[in-house]
Scaffold this active site. Structure first.
Site, PDB file in Angstrom:
ATOM      1  N   GLU A 106       1.322  -0.496  -5.128  1.00  0.00           N
ATOM      2  CA  GLU A 106       0.294   0.527  -5.272  1.00  0.00           C
ATOM      3  C   GLU A 106       0.970   1.893  -5.282  1.00  0.00           C
ATOM      4  O   GLU A 106       1.297   2.455  -4.245  1.00  0.00           O
ATOM      5  CB  GLU A 106      -0.734   0.501  -4.139  1.00  0.00           C
ATOM      6  CG  GLU A 106      -1.919   1.395  -4.485  1.00  0.00           C
ATOM      7  CD  GLU A 106      -2.442   2.299  -3.383  1.00  0.00           C
ATOM      8  OE1 GLU A 106      -3.503   2.907  -3.570  1.00  0.00           O
ATOM      9  OE2 GLU A 106      -1.785   2.445  -2.337  1.00  0.00           O
TER      10      GLU A 106
ATOM     11  N   ASP B 285       0.821  -1.207   0.000  1.00  0.00           N
ATOM     12  CA  ASP B 285       0.000   0.000   0.000  1.00  0.00           C
ATOM     13  C   ASP B 285       0.860   1.265   0.000  1.00  0.00           C
ATOM     14  O   ASP B 285       1.866   1.330   0.719  1.00  0.00           O
ATOM     15  CB  ASP B 285      -0.846  -0.036   1.292  1.00  0.00           C
ATOM     16  CG  ASP B 285      -1.772   1.142   1.441  1.00  0.00           C
ATOM     17  OD1 ASP B 285      -2.733   1.232   0.668  1.00  0.00           O
ATOM     18  OD2 ASP B 285      -1.532   1.985   2.337  1.00  0.00           O
TER      19      ASP B 285
END
Ligand code: BGC
Length: 539
Positions: free
Chosen positions: A243, A201
């Site tokens: 990401e 993330d």
């Protein structure tokens, strides 16, 4: 031998555990519920499940605010439940990757609690502190609707702390070697348990440096490369998915020379699929594919149409953003930060032709496709719920009042079921669509199957094919020798005749129905109905 490059032609499926299936009747999804639905996912045909954060968390950012990296949130069950799930998934040939939140913790994490209370605590330096809120002023604010600064004052500490997301998510200080090691140990912990990798993330923001926008810094890449090296040595075949909501040229370094991330989301192509569709013009797609640099052979893009966040419009120009808002989010409630908080089906007017066409791009453009739970049945959204909750509502399994999500009264669900017509469970549900040969769900199943049968869609090169009309997005995959696939998408609401003369004398075989063949010499024109798509093998 194990296929180390399995992700190159895999289909991914993103799961929010809380939303998927409730196994213990408390109105919240859990691992027991998810385990009971694995056969559905096998039948759907996906290869790898991406599990959104399942760790203990105060849930101020739905689990992206982690307060303990090595346990399971009690709402989701026990560690044993997770292991049972993982084994059951592996037994069925499914891979499992989980979210890894490196950039920040929850402010409830014991590290932050210790850090704020005691300037001498070894944990103080786990976070980024300052006596002024004017450092790193070139870093943008990401959650613009809520946060006014990347610094928040902490009374207990008597200092400001740095956070790129919500104030309840203090950024970790990657200049501290102990932080680097702690997070490597987290990676080790889950890989030892047997997971197949991570969706990492928010990786662009790990380090901060004055005079920069604090994104994509060389120090960040150096750390991520070390993490990858560790995985390569001890856990070959497990993957890191990046990401980084950035332009392709800024994502490119995250692949390194095949020694950083295995995969990376292609953020900018996503809004351009929607743009091309609404404008009936392939130019936005031509532009972004032209701007996408090649990546190492062992790496792969991940393509997606929607996910658990707002449809982000960060990778478009301000004019394009306005246009997208006007077209796809006419009501202010539909907008969030720099994006649109709606699901796929309502975005595309619940028009089956347009939804299939968007998926035709998803499954045939370069990259491994990621399906967001519920989009395979055309679930709706609820813009009246807070933040991104409107796209995180309970999965609709059947037509019953509780949608088969949970045995408890729907009034006790963690979020209300979608009830707006025509998206409620009485109309949109898994059971109904499974039994209907012509359903959208069965179309997606066929797309997944065809994707998997045709290595060129995972491995092949990509090249545009002249179609005579800008409303046709026609491209070739695997353009070299061997398997070649021609994909043709009519982006417009008008019928189009596409000349096939440029292909020479060829036989084209439909990938969905091999009895459908076109001899270009006899039929020099391909007739495309409005929003039609064809996937054809060139023989
Ligand atoms: C996730 C978001 C999350 C943010 C902060 C992201 O990019 O996709 O859902 O709010 O990171 O962790």
């Amino acid at each position: 031998m194990e296929d180390l490059l399995w992700y190159k032609n895999a289909v991914f499926y993103e799961i929010y555990v809380r939303a998927f299936a409730d196994g213990n009747g408390d109105g919240k999804g859990d691992f027991a519920g998810l385990t009971s639905k694995l056969d559905y996912l096998v039948a759907l045909g996906v290869d790898c499940l991406w599990i959104m954060p399942m760790y203990p968390s105060p849930l101020l950012d739905d689990g992206y605010d982690i307060s303990d990296y090595t346990h399971i949130h009690p709402d989701y069950g026990s560690m044993q439940d997770f292991k049972t799930f993982l084994t059951a998934a592996h037994d069925r040939g499914l891979k499992v990757i989980v979210d890894l939140v490196l950039n920040h913790t929850s402010d409830q994490h014991p590290w932050f609690q210790a850090a704020r209370r005691d300037a001498k605590s070894p944990y103080r330096d786990y976070y980024v502190w300052s006596d002024t809120d004017r450092k790193y002023s070139e870093a943008r604010i990401i959650f613009v609707d809520i946060e006014k600064s990347n610094w928040s004052w902490d009374d207990a500490a008597g200092e400001y702390y740095w956070h790129r997301f919500y104030a309840s998510q203090p950024d970790l200080n990657y200049d501290n070697p102990s932080v680097q090691e702690e997070m490597r140990n987290v990676v080790k912990f889950w890989l030892d348990l047997g997971i197949d990798g991570f969706r990492a993330d928010a990786v662009p923001y790990l380090f901060e440096r004055e005079g920069t926008n604090c994104e994509n810094l060389p120090e960040t890449h150096a750390y991520l490369k070390r993490l990858r090296h560790f995985i390569d040595i001890y856990y070959p075949g497990r993957i890191l998915l990046c990401e980084a909501n950035q332009w392709p040229e800024d994502v490119r370094p995250y692949f390194g020379e095949g020694d950083e991330f295995h995969m990376g989301f292609h953020f900018p192509i996503m809004p351009r699929i929607f743009m091309a569709l609404r404008r009936g013009d392939r130019s936005p797609l031509v532009w972004i594919t032209g701007r996408t640099p090649p990546i190492p052979e062992s790496c792969q893009w991940c393509t997606f149409l929607r996910n658990h966040d707002e449809l982000t419009l960060e990778m478009v120009t301000p004019e394009e953003r306005q246009w997208m808002w006007q077209e796809y989010a006419p009501e202010p409630r539909m907008r969030l930060n720099l994006g649109i908080r709606r699901r796929l089906a309502p975005l595309l007017d619940n028009d089956r032709r347009k939804i299939e066409l968007a998926n035709s791009h998803l499954f045939t453009l370069p990259g491994s496709p990621v399906i967001y739970y519920g989009d395979e049945i055309g679930m709706g959204d609820n813009v009246w719920l807070r933040d991104r909750d409107g796209v995180r509502t309970p999965m609709q399994w059947e037509a019953s009042p509780g949608a088969g999500f949970s045995s408890v009264d729907p009034g006790q669900f963690y979020l209300p079921l979608i009830d707006a017509k025509p998206y409620g469970p009485e109309k949109v549900n898994v059971v109904g669509q499974l039994s209907d040969e012509g359903s959208f769900l069965n179309t997606i199943r066929r797309m997944i199957a065809v994707h998997k049968q045709n290595a060129a869609l995972g491995w092949g090169d990509f090249g545009w094919v002249e179609a005579g009309d800008p409303a046709v997005a026609a491209y070739c995959r695997g353009c070299g020798e061997g398997e070649r696939i021609l994909v043709v998408n009519n982006l417009s609401g008008k019928p189009i005749q596409m000349p096939l003369s440029g292909l020479g004398a060829r036989r084209l075989v439909d990938l969905f129905d091999s009895t459908l063949e076109i001899e270009t010499e006899k039929e020099p024109v391909l007739v495309l109905e409005p929003y039609a798509y064809r996937w054809l093998r060139l023989v």
